[in-house]
Motif scaffolding. Structure first.
Motif, mmCIF file in Angstrom:
data_model
loop_
_atom_site.group_PDB
_atom_site.id
_atom_site.type_symbol
_atom_site.label_atom_id
_atom_site.label_comp_id
_atom_site.label_asym_id
_atom_site.label_seq_id
_atom_site.Cartn_x
_atom_site.Cartn_y
_atom_site.Cartn_z
ATOM 1 N N ALA A 6 0.834 -1.202 0.000
ATOM 2 C CA ALA A 6 0.000 0.000 0.000
ATOM 3 C C ALA A 6 0.870 1.253 0.000
ATOM 4 N N VAL A 7 1.952 1.243 0.766
ATOM 5 C CA VAL A 7 2.884 2.378 0.779
ATOM 6 C C VAL A 7 3.546 2.514 -0.590
ATOM 7 N N ALA A 8 4.002 1.388 -1.144
ATOM 8 C CA ALA A 8 4.627 1.425 -2.467
ATOM 9 C C ALA A 8 3.654 1.966 -3.513
ATOM 10 N N ALA A 70 -4.131 12.449 -5.792
ATOM 11 C CA ALA A 70 -3.799 13.017 -4.479
ATOM 12 C C ALA A 70 -4.954 12.853 -3.492
ATOM 13 N N VAL A 71 -6.158 13.146 -3.926
ATOM 14 C CA VAL A 71 -7.316 12.980 -3.045
ATOM 15 C C VAL A 71 -7.510 11.503 -2.709
ATOM 16 N N GLY A 72 -7.294 10.637 -3.696
ATOM 17 C CA GLY A 72 -7.403 9.201 -3.442
ATOM 18 C C GLY A 72 -6.414 8.724 -2.391
ATOM 19 N N ILE A 73 -5.184 9.189 -2.470
ATOM 20 C CA ILE A 73 -4.170 8.812 -1.477
ATOM 21 C C ILE A 73 -4.588 9.299 -0.088
ATOM 22 N N VAL A 74 -5.042 10.540 -0.004
ATOM 23 C CA VAL A 74 -5.464 11.084 1.296
ATOM 24 C C VAL A 74 -6.616 10.263 1.866
ATOM 25 N N LEU A 75 -7.623 9.992 1.050
ATOM 26 C CA LEU A 75 -8.763 9.214 1.540
ATOM 27 C C LEU A 75 -8.345 7.807 1.955
ATOM 28 N N PHE A 76 -7.477 7.206 1.165
ATOM 29 C CA PHE A 76 -7.027 5.845 1.449
ATOM 30 C C PHE A 76 -6.405 5.757 2.833
ATOM 31 N N TRP A 77 -5.546 6.714 3.170
ATOM 32 C CA TRP A 77 -4.825 6.670 4.444
ATOM 33 C C TRP A 77 -5.594 7.349 5.578
ATOM 34 N N ALA A 78 -6.695 8.029 5.268
ATOM 35 C CA ALA A 78 -7.477 8.722 6.299
ATOM 36 C C ALA A 78 -8.658 7.885 6.785
ATOM 37 N N GLY A 79 -8.595 6.585 6.528
ATOM 38 C CA GLY A 79 -9.639 5.705 7.039
ATOM 39 C C GLY A 79 -10.776 5.414 6.081
ATOM 40 N N MET A 80 -10.635 5.847 4.841
ATOM 41 C CA MET A 80 -11.641 5.541 3.823
ATOM 42 C C MET A 80 -10.965 4.827 2.650
ATOM 43 N N GLY A 123 1.976 1.514 -9.714
ATOM 44 C CA GLY A 123 1.198 1.840 -8.529
ATOM 45 C C GLY A 123 -0.112 1.079 -8.481
ATOM 46 N N ILE A 124 -0.782 0.972 -9.601
ATOM 47 C CA ILE A 124 -2.028 0.208 -9.661
ATOM 48 C C ILE A 124 -1.780 -1.262 -9.334
ATOM 49 N N VAL A 125 -0.746 -1.826 -9.932
ATOM 50 C CA VAL A 125 -0.403 -3.229 -9.649
ATOM 51 C C VAL A 125 -0.100 -3.400 -8.161
ATOM 52 N N SER A 126 0.666 -2.475 -7.597
ATOM 53 C CA SER A 126 0.988 -2.552 -6.165
ATOM 54 C C SER A 126 -0.259 -2.426 -5.301
ATOM 55 N N LEU A 127 -1.184 -1.578 -5.702
ATOM 56 C CA LEU A 127 -2.407 -1.410 -4.919
ATOM 57 C C LEU A 127 -3.271 -2.664 -4.985
ATOM 58 N N VAL A 128 -3.342 -3.283 -6.144
ATOM 59 C CA VAL A 128 -4.085 -4.546 -6.251
ATOM 60 C C VAL A 128 -3.470 -5.593 -5.321
#
Length: 134
Positions: A6-8, A70-80, A123-128
């Motif tokens: 997820a960090v990667a 950027a908004v996606g990253i913030v939401l991802f790590w902010a509990g959503m 990044g997409i592959v890492s997120l999957v």
């Protein structure tokens, strides 16, 4: 969720956003500079003036994709994480799609296509992987 992946993923799609932000600056803010329009293969001031409105508009597409990531990253790590991942997949996927269109339309532009599309793709592959492994 695999936090390491997820960090990667965040770093890689973030890099893609930075690249697209830079493209926005070139296309929408610095287009009138000869060094900028030559970077895009435009050969004369007259040609640069002709395509300036298109470059300006295209630059904003790049900005909106960067904002989406950027908004996606913030939401991802902010509990959503679901909403964040959805935005990341949409925005970074659009970056990859645009890179594929670029290389399909002009194979000689493979290098710019790789520059704009490789980090978001990885990044997409890492997120999957992050979302499907523990």
């Amino acid at each position: 969720m695999n936090v390491g992946f997820a960090v990667a993923a965040s770093v890689l799609v973030g890099l893609g956003a930075i690249i697209h932000l830079y493209i926005f600056v070139l296309e929408s803010i610095r287009w009138s500079r000869p060094s900028t329009w030559r970077t895009f293969g435009v050969g004369s001031q007259a040609d640069a003036d002709t395509v300036k409105p298109m470059a300006f508009n295209q630059g904003f597409y790049n900005l909106f994709l960067a904002i989406g990531v950027a908004v996606g990253i913030v939401l991802f790590w902010a509990g959503m994480p679901e909403a964040g991942a959805a935005l990341i997949f949409l925005a970074a996927g659009s970056m990859v799609g645009a890179a594929l269109v670029l290389i399909a339309s002009s194979p000689k532009l493979a290098r710019p296509a790789l520059i704009q599309g490789l980090a978001p793709l990885l990044g997409i592959v890492s997120l999957v992987i992050a979302l499907t492994t523990a």
